[in-house]
Enzyme design. Structure first.
Site, mmCIF file in Angstrom:
data_model
loop_
_atom_site.group_PDB
_atom_site.id
_atom_site.type_symbol
_atom_site.label_atom_id
_atom_site.label_comp_id
_atom_site.label_asym_id
_atom_site.label_seq_id
_atom_site.Cartn_x
_atom_site.Cartn_y
_atom_site.Cartn_z
ATOM 1 N N LYS A 54 1.161 -1.144 0.453
ATOM 2 C CA LYS A 54 0.287 -0.645 0.151
ATOM 3 C C LYS A 54 0.961 1.079 0.293
ATOM 4 O O LYS A 54 0.331 2.452 -0.870
ATOM 5 C CB LYS A 54 -0.740 0.082 1.364
ATOM 6 C CG LYS A 54 -2.249 -0.839 1.068
ATOM 7 C CD LYS A 54 -2.914 -1.394 2.457
ATOM 8 C CE LYS A 54 -3.702 -2.103 2.233
ATOM 9 N NZ LYS A 54 -4.455 -2.291 3.328
ATOM 10 N N GLN A 98 -5.078 -1.497 9.751
ATOM 11 C CA GLN A 98 -5.093 -2.855 8.907
ATOM 12 C C GLN A 98 -5.362 -4.341 10.087
ATOM 13 O O GLN A 98 -5.205 -3.941 11.618
ATOM 14 C CB GLN A 98 -2.733 -2.950 8.995
ATOM 15 C CG GLN A 98 -3.132 -4.593 8.432
ATOM 16 C CD GLN A 98 -3.474 -4.347 7.049
ATOM 17 O OE1 GLN A 98 -3.138 -3.347 5.870
ATOM 18 N NE2 GLN A 98 -4.625 -5.426 6.465
ATOM 19 N N ASP A 121 -11.257 3.152 4.087
ATOM 20 C CA ASP A 121 -11.441 0.926 3.808
ATOM 21 C C ASP A 121 -13.041 1.330 4.117
ATOM 22 O O ASP A 121 -13.589 0.498 3.581
ATOM 23 C CB ASP A 121 -11.037 0.630 5.093
ATOM 24 C CG ASP A 121 -10.002 -0.086 4.771
ATOM 25 O OD1 ASP A 121 -9.438 -0.217 3.747
ATOM 26 O OD2 ASP A 121 -9.200 -0.602 5.680
#
Ligand code: NAD
Length: 300
Positions: A54, A98, A121
């Site tokens: 990422k 994460q 997200d």
């Protein structure tokens, strides 16, 4: 007739190219650099790989990348304090924590502490509610990638029968909402669904997000259907040598490709789209935060 292969790797490269163009325009016209902060707690090897990837791709499209790596025993209070700091930081437009988090941390509490406008997200309860009510939201990256591929391949998917196999908050449920938003007739199948083969056989679009290697055989697929395989499963591959493994999806690729109209491979299908959509969401978040028209085609 063999199915057309939907090349997620190539499509993701195209999306990243579009993101890079918008990033360059934001810099030139508004002196703005979209910033993405990724928070990793602990040393889970798979999560470390994702976070590295990422960060690398964020820099490649010209955005600012910030990584916060915290010890596995970080307290909830310290993690929430970092999120609060990132929420207030005007140079950060997207925040990603994460998952999975170590067991002592409350995932829902942590995700819901992220400012919804920076929740790239799309897991914050506000974004879930906005998506469910058809309002502008941050959309979870993997389902967004699937939707982009479906729109690209079909043009319109309005009126099509779609089955989503799997009801997770990360993939299955938001995927179903997005398909509904594009006027599909949507069935969500899961581990308790009766006669899954029959449910799948009715579908013009099958999205498999289960996490069980090759569980959907080709003879469940309606001839000509479009198959989006989200599953990523590592299985033994003795044919490659002792101890070797390979990745497969939730769909049995060869038999499904013999019946489907189009299919995403694993690897090289949905996988690469997920980070591309994360970058797209960060640009969208940056535009929204600054009252700038957001890029077309990069969100739902
Ligand atoms: P999950 O474990 O949270 O959810 C799996 C879902 O499958 C559950 O809702 C369950 O009801 C359903 N299920 C389980 N057994 C079933 C059965 N026999 N029949 C029908 N449904 C069944 O998983 P997830 O996070 O949604 O991920 C699913 C898969 O997608 C995994 O392989 C994961 O690695 C992969 N994934 C890929 C990406 C990507 O970027 N391509 C992103 C996220 C997840």
């Amino acid at each position: 007739m063999a199915a057309e292969i939907i090349d997620g790797k190539a499509f993701a490269a195209k999306v990243r190219g579009q993101v890079a163009e918008h990033v360059a325009r934001l810099k030139a016209d508004h002196d703005l650099v979209p910033g993405l902060a990724v928070v990793l707690v602990g040393e889970d090897p798979a999560s470390q790989v994702y976070v590295r990837s990422k960060g690398k791709q964020t820099l490649e499209v010209g955005m600012k990348s910030v990584e916060h790596k915290l010890a596995v025993d970080t307290s909830e209070a310290d993690l929430l304090a970092l999120i609060d700091q990132l929420n207030r930081d005007d140079s950060i437009h997207g925040i990603l924590v994460q998952l999975p988090l170590p067991k002592h941390l409350d995932e829902d509490l942590v995700i819901n502490a992220i400012a919804p406008a920076k929740d790239v997200d799309g897991f914050h309860i506000s974004n879930v509610g906005l998506l469910g009510t058809g309002q502008k939201s941050m959309v979870p990256c993997t389902p967004l990638g699937c939707l982009m591929m479906l729109r690209d391949y079909h043009g319109s998917i309005s009126g099509m029968d779609a089955v989503v196999i799997g009801r997770s908050n990360i993939v299955g449920k938001p995927m179903a909402q997005l398909l509904l938003g594009d006027s599909c007739t949507v069935t969500i199948a899961h581990s308790r669904t009766k006669d899954l083969p029959e449910v799948v056989r009715r579908a013009d679009i099958v999205v498999a997000a289960v996490g069980r290697p090759e569980m959907v055989p080709g003879d469940w697929i309606k001839p000509g259907a479009t198959v989006i395989d989200v599953g990523i499963n590592r299985i033994d591959a003795p044919e490659k040598g002792a101890g070797k493994t390979r990745l497969v999806g939730d769909v049995h690729y060869e038999s499904a490709a013999a019946r489907a109209g189009a299919i995403t491979p694993v690897p090289g299908g949905v996988g690469p789209m997920t980070i591309a959509c994360l970058l797209a969401n960060t640009v969208t978040a940056c535009c929204r935060a600054n009252g700038i028209a957001e890029p077309e085609g990069l969100t739902a």
